[in-house]
Design an enzyme around this catalytic site. Structure first.
Site, PDB file in Angstrom:
ATOM      1  N   ASP A 261      -0.176 -17.758 -29.447  1.00  0.00           N
ATOM      2  CA  ASP A 261      -0.622 -18.865 -29.887  1.00  0.00           C
ATOM      3  C   ASP A 261      -1.477 -19.585 -29.082  1.00  0.00           C
ATOM      4  OD1 ASP A 261      -0.065 -21.462 -32.064  1.00  0.00           O
ATOM      5  OD2 ASP A 261       0.299 -22.275 -30.110  1.00  0.00           O
TER       6      ASP A 261
ATOM      7  N   GLN B 277       4.353 -26.631 -36.405  1.00  0.00           N
ATOM      8  CA  GLN B 277       4.441 -26.477 -34.822  1.00  0.00           C
ATOM      9  C   GLN B 277       4.893 -27.827 -34.287  1.00  0.00           C
ATOM     10  OE1 GLN B 277       1.899 -24.985 -31.323  1.00  0.00           O
ATOM     11  NE2 GLN B 277       1.995 -23.573 -32.930  1.00  0.00           N
TER      12      GLN B 277
ATOM     13  N   ASN C  62      12.130 -15.170 -19.705  1.00  0.00           N
ATOM     14  CA  ASN C  62      12.614 -15.962 -21.068  1.00  0.00           C
ATOM     15  C   ASN C  62      12.696 -15.059 -22.273  1.00  0.00           C
ATOM     16  OD1 ASN C  62      12.446 -18.475 -19.833  1.00  0.00           O
ATOM     17  ND2 ASN C  62       9.979 -18.573 -20.196  1.00  0.00           N
TER      18      ASN C  62
ATOM     19  N   PRO D 239      10.456 -25.752 -25.987  1.00  0.00           N
ATOM     20  CA  PRO D 239      11.780 -25.346 -26.129  1.00  0.00           C
ATOM     21  C   PRO D 239      12.652 -25.477 -24.849  1.00  0.00           C
ATOM     22  CG  PRO D 239      10.903 -23.263 -25.979  1.00  0.00           C
ATOM     23  CD  PRO D 239       9.693 -24.380 -26.029  1.00  0.00           C
TER      24      PRO D 239
ATOM     25  N   TYR E   3      -7.522 -26.258 -25.933  1.00  0.00           N
ATOM     26  CA  TYR E   3      -6.914 -25.981 -24.862  1.00  0.00           C
ATOM     27  C   TYR E   3      -8.095 -25.703 -23.664  1.00  0.00           C
ATOM     28  CZ  TYR E   3      -2.675 -25.656 -27.465  1.00  0.00           C
ATOM     29  OH  TYR E   3      -1.157 -25.869 -28.171  1.00  0.00           O
TER      30      TYR E   3
END
Length: 334
Positions: A49, A177, A295, A207, A54
């Site tokens: 993503d 999102q 992760n 998260p 960005y």
């Protein structure tokens, strides 16, 4: 790696998805960014993503280069449109037909692909008629430039109106999102119920609450050198709201729960968001490949009801739950 369906679509995505907000093209060198993408691929992540905003488009370029040698059909590539890009002229932002059509062309060029799997409205545009935005997205899908359409940080009413218009135009909104974590639960009251009703999944960002839930920030102690909280390029602004001693103390008190489950605190945080059945994926970012490898260990973890209750008991009234904070015009591009 486990995979989940995105909304009511037939598209399956990796439940841990790699995102490059605040990293590619800005906080980390390109070679390190590419090493993080390689680690994600090696760990079974197939979903990536990004967004045109960005690093003012640089993040898309870096991601495209990092994925260039991969089989395109084996990947799910997501990007977004809304925030200003380029010279930031009067039509260089928003969800007008002009900006959407020009932005999808730019994103595809930078990503080095003929299509994206998911094209997302990065925020709700109060200045453009929703009908214009949805018609433009319908045309992007019909032209084969995007396979699916999603949104980011839309509230329940916006999701309902957008979904109804999309269906009239022959496509569906499949995802939202939002920010979501143990410490930020504002979507639970209104957005998640509406999304279940509409067949929309959440692809959640932050998260681990911008690293707070990793436990690396200690109450009463100096900020770790090189951490996001010390980053002057924007990272510090994203984390400061959580840097309170009562929050940091509570996070440390989650460690026995993580230990009981054989998890690190960061893995516990990711497993917690994945326990919500409306969540299709948790977005993770990384400044080092080992962060990715750590992760992804949260994939497939199923926390017991006892562990979930213990987490709520430790955090008490700390989590932010105000539904008015699900979306606002001034929210930064996440």
């Amino acid at each position: 790696m486990d995979y989940r369906y995105l909304g009511n679509s037939g598209l399956r995505i990796s439940e841990i998805t790699y995102g490059n907000w605040l990293t590619h093209g800005s906080q980390v060198e390109n070679e390190t960014a590419k090493a993080c993408v390689a680690a994600a691929l090696e760990s079974g992540i197939t979903t990536f993503d990004t967004a045109d905003a960005y690093a003012n488009t640089a993040a898309e370029t870096v991601l495209g280069e990092a994925l260039a040698s991969e089989r395109r059909e084996s990947l799910e590539i997501f990007t977004k449109v809304y925030w200003p890009t380029g010279p930031k002229g009067p039509n260089d932002s928003g969800l007008s037909r002009k900006h959407i059509m020009e932005s999808i062309h730019g994103s595809l060029t930078r990503l080095g692909t003929d299509y994206v799997d998911l094209y997302q409205a990065h925020r709700y545009d109060y200045s453009t008629p929703l009908e214009e935005t949805m018609q433009a997205f319908a045309d992007v899908v019909r032209q084969g430039k995007a396979l699916y359409i999603g949104v980011s940080e839309w509230n329940a009413d916006q999701l309902r109106r957008g979904s109804a218009l999309a269906k009239e135009l022959g496509f569906s909104l499949v995802s939202n999102q939002p920010q979501y974590s143990m410490l930020w639960r504002v979507i639970e009251e209104e957005v998640v119920p509406a999304s279940r009703e509409l067949g929309i999944s959440q692809i959640v960002w932050s998260p681990v609450a911008q690293g707070i839930l990793s436990g690396k920030y200690l109450p009463g102690q100096p900020l770790p050198e090189g951490s996001r909280a010390t980053d002057s390029k924007g990272g510090a602004d994203t984390v400061k709201a959580f840097l309170r001693d009562e929050v940091l103390t509570a996070v440390q008190n989650l460690k026995p729960i993580a230990d009981e489950n054989g998890l690190t605190l960061a893995q516990l945080a990711i497993a917690w968001v994945l326990a919500n059945d409306n969540v299709a994926a948790a977005l993770i970012g990384a400044s080092r490949p080992e962060q990715v490898r750590d992760n992804v260990q949260a994939s497939g973890v199923r926390l017991s009801s006892e562990s979930l209750a213990s987490i709520d008991e430790v955090l008490g009234t700390l989590p932010e739950t105000d539904p008015s904070k699900t979306q606002s015009p001034e929210n930064r591009p996440s």
